[in-house]
Design an enzyme around this catalytic site. Structure first.
Site, short mmCIF file in Angstrom:
data_model
loop_
_atom_site.label_atom_id
_atom_site.label_comp_id
_atom_site.label_asym_id
_atom_site.label_seq_id
_atom_site.Cartn_x
_atom_site.Cartn_y
_atom_site.Cartn_z
N HIS A 1 1.72 4.91 -3.06
CA HIS A 1 2.04 6.17 -3.13
C HIS A 1 3.60 6.20 -3.01
O HIS A 1 3.02 8.02 -3.68
CB HIS A 1 1.68 6.61 -1.51
CG HIS A 1 -0.04 6.23 -0.92
ND1 HIS A 1 -0.90 6.78 -1.37
CD2 HIS A 1 0.08 5.74 -0.03
CE1 HIS A 1 -1.89 6.82 -0.69
NE2 HIS A 1 -1.93 5.61 0.65
N HIS B 1 1.10 -0.94 0.04
CA HIS B 1 0.04 -0.21 0.17
C HIS B 1 0.91 1.37 0.13
O HIS B 1 0.74 1.76 -0.73
CB HIS B 1 -0.92 0.12 1.56
CG HIS B 1 -2.00 0.85 1.19
ND1 HIS B 1 -3.07 1.02 0.55
CD2 HIS B 1 -1.38 2.43 1.99
CE1 HIS B 1 -3.54 2.74 1.00
NE2 HIS B 1 -2.68 3.01 1.53
N GLU B 2 2.09 1.26 1.04
CA GLU B 2 2.40 2.38 0.98
C GLU B 2 3.71 2.11 -0.22
O GLU B 2 3.55 3.41 -0.56
CB GLU B 2 3.25 2.96 2.20
CG GLU B 2 2.67 2.58 3.79
CD GLU B 2 1.96 3.44 4.04
OE1 GLU B 2 1.62 4.43 2.91
OE2 GLU B 2 0.54 3.41 3.95
N GLU C 1 -5.28 7.50 -2.83
CA GLU C 1 -5.39 6.86 -1.90
C GLU C 1 -5.65 5.82 -3.82
O GLU C 1 -5.77 3.88 -3.50
CB GLU C 1 -6.70 6.66 -1.53
CG GLU C 1 -6.70 7.19 0.28
CD GLU C 1 -5.41 6.33 0.87
OE1 GLU C 1 -5.45 5.24 0.26
OE2 GLU C 1 -4.34 7.02 1.62
#
Lengths: 499, 499
Positions: free
Chosen positions: A268, A264-265, A294
């Protein structure tokens, strides 16, 4: 380039230096500042943030923007600089109406409120947080009365985190989703549930970190333009255009969650690492559209990461780096990471019920800002909505309304961004299939970088040049719709749960 | 406290914020900035350093100091503030005479020279570095002609790194030492040499880090007031009064060196962590006396760390954390860490021959600044001195004059600080024995913290309030002398080598 636009860019570059100092201090505080060094580091962070804020609100800066706004100057500007003058002048207009005293009081009250929330959550006592929440709501309304007089407060809050998004648009998308999700959740609940006990055991943290490195490289995180750290809650921060850092939080007893946090990170960060360098010192290099951001982290985490084919090319290597992982077979992993079931805590939810967690928060935020429901009634409202959406009711406020920190510092209107991100992802997925072919096959054959490259070209490179609806148009995907996301869920979980 | 002295302290506090930003950026660059983020981070570091420098040289600041210097104001000041006004006014006087253009040129040339040195060392080609070294020597002389017109340049250079130290004082101490060391080295060389092959093997780096943590805690490093990182070369930096950070460089094939680096840097950090908080925002909290600082790192590293009794209370625990360490018995460790022999490289030298490495550099620096020996003759001079002092001659300049970076950025006069530190340590050791009793016994019985506490009380707490000669007087140790260090060496190595 005109002399004046160069002056503006130099000015923005200098603000960037102060913001870099503050961001580095934030990163340091979260990842490594020792306890006794926290005070001095926070003081320095606050000093440099204030310096940056005073540059954002300086009359000299307004003057530059106003001059560049004049037609004869404006027409000479690049598209990125046109957008910069337009957006930053709007920001300036809003911010200049906030009385300095109020701004300081807001910052002070936020900090107090955050602390009160922490205490309330720890003690499972909503009454500790309630007066602060009341104050944050009142002050948020007051702030909006300065920045957006006469406008609907909740519309403004949504727009603040996702440019161009109004309650009407979000209402439509979320309603569409809710209607499709509740029956899907029910069908899944009626199906046989998997055994996921093999997710727990002993997983050496140093070795989990090596797996994290593998996963980040695999999805396209550039270690020459990024770094990793450890913190209480995972986050991503960009220290410069080619320095995007991610943190993670590891647990010796369970590793799958940390792997998904890493992905997830990492999503980003890959966004940050690939914004076009030509946009440096313009608003395009700053992506404050949280739904858009997101959508990228969640595309990597959910659309790719929770597809079992994602793991095919790396499973053996992971078992080598972390031998304890062998207790989880590919089939187990598929069930663990796609274990859809009603649950109390948003951050631990699967990708399907996660949507309902957000819809709940969206409805409570509307109750606060539209219906002016008193704060003392919010815990019961929360629990009622949990029953309505999930069929379960929290025993405690700590596992209910107190679970998230967002409202404590006044981040009302942020939650919907998460779900908008997933809705965008449903649409991107269609375009990826159209442009690159079968995603399962791409993943299985180790060609994930083709998907990353597609995202870089079509989204990351452009930074915040386009809003989400504009991106969809450019991709030929038409109006925003939750249908593609629903289709994706229905197809995927019909297979997994034999529905 | 007078209003004006408060104003001065606030001003110094603000400079501290800029210096904190720059120091954090330096730490980040050394420990974690990714390659592509280096440029922007260096730019920010340079921006905030320049901001700090401009505050150090602002007329407003001079005015404050001058007013506080007036007898009626001065007598009201605390001792720490009296020292601050005196020292900082001296610094100001010197710095204000440096032309801004020259300052900028010096900074630029240093950076180029450092790069040239790196290249020269890598290519083992002194001619690449020679023109830059010539320029750094000339510019250093020019700088001193502004800051200290009419004074002997090398005296000034020594004083710059160790307040109150002149060539006369250093000459006397180093001559005393040289006279005693050369025969000791010869006697050791004639004795049977130990087998130290068990120092090499495979030592897991994650586990070496756990041993580092153990060692740092053991000697008194406060993890609530400090942190650790990894970098190419170990160093210590203080980010605030209770935030001292150390780095290390690990090698999978050999771990003893990294353990001693940890103890050395830990010694620096313990000093920083224990300066009295009452000295914040005064010159006392800043310890630029490098001999004094090195005396602390070297006391922990050599006087305590290279005493085999230091390891008695922790040996078993280390073997548990790093099972591969079991191949090194206590007796082996004693021989590995006290393996005195002539060697080419300073940073890899044992504590005895290390002294001769410094004396060599001291003599070459004198040749440069006193005798004006041309740069082209320095490599041969270096090699001749190696033969004189060690009886060996480097085959290459990379293992000779090019090995250290110090001269490349103009840090002439720094080397002697290392040896002065050891000379002070010999004297401190006498006082520790007098005040606390037998050091072997204290270490063996796990009472090392009593020694750390002694150092804190007698040295660290006072920051830079006292110079080394003043500290010796306060401890009742009389004039500076190298004899205690020589006595320590003679006694210790007579036992180890059965002399």
């Amino acid at each position: 380039m005109s002399v004046l636009s160069e002056k503006l860019q130099n000015y923005l570059h200098e603000i960037g230096l102060y913001e870099r100092a503050a961001a580095l201090m934030y990163w340091d505080l979260a990842t490594q500042t020792p306890d006794k060094g926290v005070g001095p580091m926070q003081e320095a962070l606050s000093y440099f943030s204030t310096k940056a804020f005073s540059m954002w609100t300086a009359p000299e800066y307004e003057q530059m923007l106003r001059t560049l706004q004049k037609p004869e100057e404006f027409e000479k500007l690049s598209p990125a600089l046109k957008l910069t003058v337009k957006r930053y002048l709007e920001d300036y207009e809003r911010n200049k109406n906030i009385p300095q005293d109020f701004y300081t009081a807001f910052v002070t009250e936020s900090a107090k409120s955050e602390k009160a929330w922490e205490e309330a959550k720890r003690a499972d006592d909503f009454s500790v947080f309630a007066p602060h929440l009341e104050k944050m709501i009142a002050m948020t309304k007051e702030k909006l009365s300065y920045t957006h007089p006469g406008k609907d407060p909740y519309d403004v809050l949504l727009d603040q985190f996702e440019t161009g998004m109004s309650t009407a648009a979000v209402d439509r998308l979320f309603a569409e989703l809710k209607e499709g999700l509740i029956p899907l959740m029910k069908r899944i609940a009626a199906a046989p549930q998997p055994d996921v006990s093999m997710a727990y055991g002993h997983f050496d943290i140093d070795r989990q970190k090596r797996v994290q490195e593998l996963l980040l490289k695999y999805i396209g995180f550039d270690f020459e333009a990024g770094a990793t750290g450890e913190s209480e809650h995972p986050f991503t921060t960009d220290l410069s255009m080619r320095d995007s850092r991610v943190t993670n939080h590891f647990n010796e007893k369970e590793c799958v969650n940390a792997f998904f946090s890493a992905i997830h990170e990492g999503g980003h960060a890959i966004f940050g690492q690939n914004i076009g360098e030509e946009y440096e010192d313009t608003c395009v290099s700053v992506v404050n559209m949280m739904g858009l951001h997101e959508s990228q982290s969640r595309f990597f985490e959910n659309i790719l990461g929770r597809n079992i084919n994602f793991w095919v090319p790396v499973y053996d290597e992971i078992c080598k780096l972390l031998p304890a992982f062998k207790q989880i077979s590919m089939e187990d992993l598929n069930r663990i990471m796609n274990n859809v079931h009603p649950s109390l805590i948003r951050t631990e939810a699967d990708e399907v019920s996660y949507c309902l967690h957000i819809i709940l928060r969206y409805e409570v935020e509307q109750a606060i800002f539209r219906d002016n429901v008193p704060v003392c009634e919010l815990p019961a409202l929360w629990n009622d909505k949990m029953e309505e959406l999930f069929g379960i009711r929290p025993d405690t406020d700590a596992a209910g309304i107190l679970q998230d920190m967002h409202w404590s510092d006044g981040s009302f209107g942020y939650f919907p961004s998460y779900l908008l991100g997933s809705i965008y992802d449903g649409m991107y997925l269609q375009a990826v299939k159209r442009d690159l072919g079968d995603v399962d096959e791409l993943l299985r054959s180790g060609r994930i970088r083709e998907i990353t490259d597609w995202l870089i070209t079509n989204i990351h490179h452009n930074g915040s040049m386009y809003t989400a609806p504009e991106i969809m148009k450019r991709l030929g995907l038409g109006e925003l719709s939750a249908k593609p996301l629903l289709d994706y869920f229905n197809e995927k979980y019909a297979k997994i749960y034999n529905l």
